[in-house]
Design an enzyme around this catalytic site. Structure first.
Site, short mmCIF file in Angstrom:
data_model
loop_
_atom_site.label_atom_id
_atom_site.label_comp_id
_atom_site.label_asym_id
_atom_site.label_seq_id
_atom_site.Cartn_x
_atom_site.Cartn_y
_atom_site.Cartn_z
N GLY A 122 0.66 -0.99 -0.03
CA GLY A 122 -0.17 0.05 0.00
C GLY A 122 0.75 1.42 0.14
O GLY A 122 0.17 2.44 0.01
N GLU A 182 4.26 -6.65 1.17
CA GLU A 182 3.68 -7.10 -0.19
C GLU A 182 3.72 -5.75 -1.01
O GLU A 182 2.70 -5.37 -1.60
CB GLU A 182 2.34 -7.63 -0.30
CG GLU A 182 2.48 -8.79 0.79
CD GLU A 182 1.05 -9.42 0.93
OE1 GLU A 182 -0.09 -8.87 0.66
OE2 GLU A 182 0.91 -10.45 1.67
N PRO A 183 4.87 -4.97 -1.57
CA PRO A 183 4.74 -3.99 -2.13
C PRO A 183 4.71 -4.09 -3.57
O PRO A 183 5.26 -5.03 -4.08
CB PRO A 183 6.26 -3.01 -1.91
CG PRO A 183 7.05 -4.41 -1.61
CD PRO A 183 6.24 -5.31 -0.86
N GLY A 184 3.88 -3.20 -4.26
CA GLY A 184 3.67 -3.19 -5.67
C GLY A 184 4.11 -1.75 -6.31
O GLY A 184 5.22 -1.69 -7.03
N ARG A 185 3.21 -0.98 -6.15
CA ARG A 185 3.20 0.37 -6.66
C ARG A 185 4.45 0.99 -6.35
O ARG A 185 5.20 1.67 -6.99
CB ARG A 185 2.19 0.93 -6.18
CG ARG A 185 2.21 2.68 -6.93
CD ARG A 185 0.88 3.30 -5.99
NE ARG A 185 0.07 2.47 -5.60
CZ ARG A 185 -1.23 2.38 -6.28
NH1 ARG A 185 -1.48 2.88 -7.41
NH2 ARG A 185 -2.31 1.83 -6.07
N ARG A 212 -6.46 3.36 -15.09
CA ARG A 212 -6.75 4.01 -13.72
C ARG A 212 -7.56 5.32 -13.57
O ARG A 212 -8.31 5.37 -12.95
CB ARG A 212 -5.30 4.22 -13.19
CG ARG A 212 -4.64 2.89 -12.79
CD ARG A 212 -3.16 3.21 -11.84
NE ARG A 212 -3.63 3.77 -10.50
CZ ARG A 212 -3.43 4.60 -10.23
NH1 ARG A 212 -2.94 5.82 -11.15
NH2 ARG A 212 -3.59 5.22 -8.91
N TYR A 255 -10.75 5.00 -11.20
CA TYR A 255 -11.25 5.69 -9.88
C TYR A 255 -10.83 7.02 -10.01
O TYR A 255 -10.25 7.64 -9.01
CB TYR A 255 -10.74 4.67 -8.79
CG TYR A 255 -9.63 4.08 -9.01
CD1 TYR A 255 -8.43 4.46 -9.22
CD2 TYR A 255 -9.77 2.57 -8.84
CE1 TYR A 255 -7.27 3.65 -9.13
CE2 TYR A 255 -8.47 1.80 -8.88
CZ TYR A 255 -7.47 2.22 -9.12
OH TYR A 255 -6.19 1.51 -9.20
N CYS A 272 -15.07 5.34 -27.34
CA CYS A 272 -16.61 5.54 -27.07
C CYS A 272 -16.99 5.66 -25.92
O CYS A 272 -18.08 4.85 -25.71
CB CYS A 272 -17.43 5.16 -28.22
SG CYS A 272 -16.83 5.14 -29.81
N TYR A 321 -0.32 -1.08 -12.21
CA TYR A 321 -1.50 -1.11 -12.82
C TYR A 321 -1.93 -0.29 -14.06
O TYR A 321 -2.98 0.07 -14.48
CB TYR A 321 -2.63 -0.53 -11.52
CG TYR A 321 -2.29 -1.20 -10.41
CD1 TYR A 321 -2.62 -2.56 -10.02
CD2 TYR A 321 -1.60 -0.55 -9.25
CE1 TYR A 321 -2.53 -3.05 -8.97
CE2 TYR A 321 -1.34 -1.19 -8.15
CZ TYR A 321 -1.87 -2.48 -7.93
OH TYR A 321 -1.49 -3.06 -6.84
#
Length: 404
Positions: free
Chosen positions: A233, A268-271, A307, A311, A338, A367
């Site tokens: 996170g 658990e890092p991703g970003r 992305r 959101y 469209c 992502y």
């Protein structure tokens, strides 16, 4: 990634050169930025010596996963496909954690057959199913239980995972009951207490609050967990204003926490590992003027970068060539799909653009490609890895004939 005179460089390669050679839209990754991110993450948490499991959902490119594995990282996976990808990339099964609320029986069987480190469970029903399968296979399976700490990460509601209204994990009372049940099971080994409160977090205080909840719950559980999985996170600076999560303060809070418990920390890092390593190159197809603003219609669309539509996320957009003239244009950058949500950003004081100019969409490593699709029958973009003055294709552009 920076400007050298008027040209935007990815390491030592001009972005315009890549755009012309491979076409647009096109994802470009910096190897040295990836290396730097991993080393900084390790350094900030060196006193804790955690097991770092890269969140594969953030980027599933096999070549990038293999590079990440070379730095000693494991993997956090949320599907059997991600598990297969991680194993194919050479990541040790003993460094893989399987998360997610809806693992099927087939996925559980596959994970057990590969003898992975942990299956992090999120419900009583899932624990019963794992126990049933383990019993039929005459095996003992190591699991974790995910706590929902009811902690607000103060981030986008769409990526919050730690509040009681979110679908993830179990509450404190249920967790204590499940710990007692698993400890009595012959086919389950309770190894881990897991938690993950959300994504794109830039303030260490929600993490400190989460640790206090964990401290209270562990005391009530009366169980020595081999692992405490703190999830990921950690956010990145999408806005380019140098707003960063204070990892040192987070590390200090964890140090105080682990002194009480003889448990190994899992992250658990991703970003925070992959997010700012990549840019998406795109070309201006048309400029559509109206009385209020100009629409810059790009050849990149929501299928390439989901992305913003999903959101309302904002990614900075930069010109591939920086002009000396005063920047005073108001533009809305949109895609050709469209859908009214196929738009990226409203920008004031942008330099004047012309049709067929190239632009850079920033910080798309996490992502970006993993959420991309073939919506409107659009082929997926290629991925290019750049190191110094060299570059190589790590995923070819899809061809329309293959799609059709």
């Amino acid at each position: 990634m920076k400007y050298s005179k008027e040209n935007f460089l990815i390491e030592n390669v001009r972005a315009e050169e890549i755009a012309k050679k491979f076409g647009t839209p096109c994802y470009c990754y910096s190897f040295n930025k990836l290396k730097d991110n991993i080393n900084k993450f390790k350094k900030n948490f060196s006193s804790i010596n955690p097991l770092i499991c890269f969140a594969v959902k953030s980027n599933t490119n096999s070549k990038l996963l293999n590079e990440i594995k070379k730095f000693g990282l494991g993997a956090d996976v949320v599907s059997v496909g991600e598990l297969m990808k991680a194993l194919k990339a050479g990541i040790s099964s003993k460094k893989i954690v399987f998360s997610g609320v809806g693992k099927t029986s087939e996925e559980i069987k596959y994970a057990i057959s590969k003898d992975i480190l942990l299956i992090n469970t999120e419900s009583q029903s899932e624990i019963f199913e794992i126990e049933r399968i383990a019993k039929s296979l005459k095996k003992k399976v190591n699991i974790g239980i995910r706590l929902n700490p009811n902690t607000d990460a103060k981030t986008l509601s769409q990526i919050s995972t730690g509040k009681k209204e979110n679908k993830f994990g179990v509450d404190e009372k249920k967790l204590i009951d499940l710990v007692a049940y698993v400890k009595s099971s012959r086919n389950l080994g309770l190894k881990c207490l897991s938690v993950h409160i959300g994504s794109q977090i830039l303030n260490h205080k929600p993490y400190e609050k989460m640790l206090k909840v964990l401290d209270r719950v562990i005391k009530k559980c009366d169980h020595n967990f081999d692992y405490i999985d703190l999830g990921g996170g950690m956010g990145i600076d999408y806005e380019g204003v140098n707003k960063k999560l204070n990892l040192k303060k987070y590390a200090q809070a964890i140090q105080k926490f682990v002194k009480k418990y003889n448990s190994k920390i899992i992250f658990e890092p991703g970003r925070s590992i992959i997010g700012n390593t990549a840019v998406l190159l795109s070309k201006v197809i048309y400029i559509k003027k109206n009385s209020q603003k100009d629409f810059i219609i790009l050849d990149a669309a929501m299928n390439d970068l989901m992305r913003p539509a999903l959101y309302g996320a904002k990614h900075r957009i930069l010109p591939i060539k920086k002009l000396k003239q005063k920047a005073n244009k108001s533009y809305e950058f949109v895609g050709p799909i469209c859908e009214s949500t196929d738009k990226f950003l409203n920008v004031n004081n942008f330099q004047k653009l012309n049709e067929k100019d190239f632009v850079i969409i920033c910080d798309v490593g996490a992502y970006g490609m993993s959420l991309s699709s073939n919506y409107n029958m659009r082929p997926k973009a290629p991925e290019i890895l750049i190191q110094g003055s060299k570059f190589k294709v790590i995923n070819k552009r899809q061809k329309l004939k293959d799609l059709i």
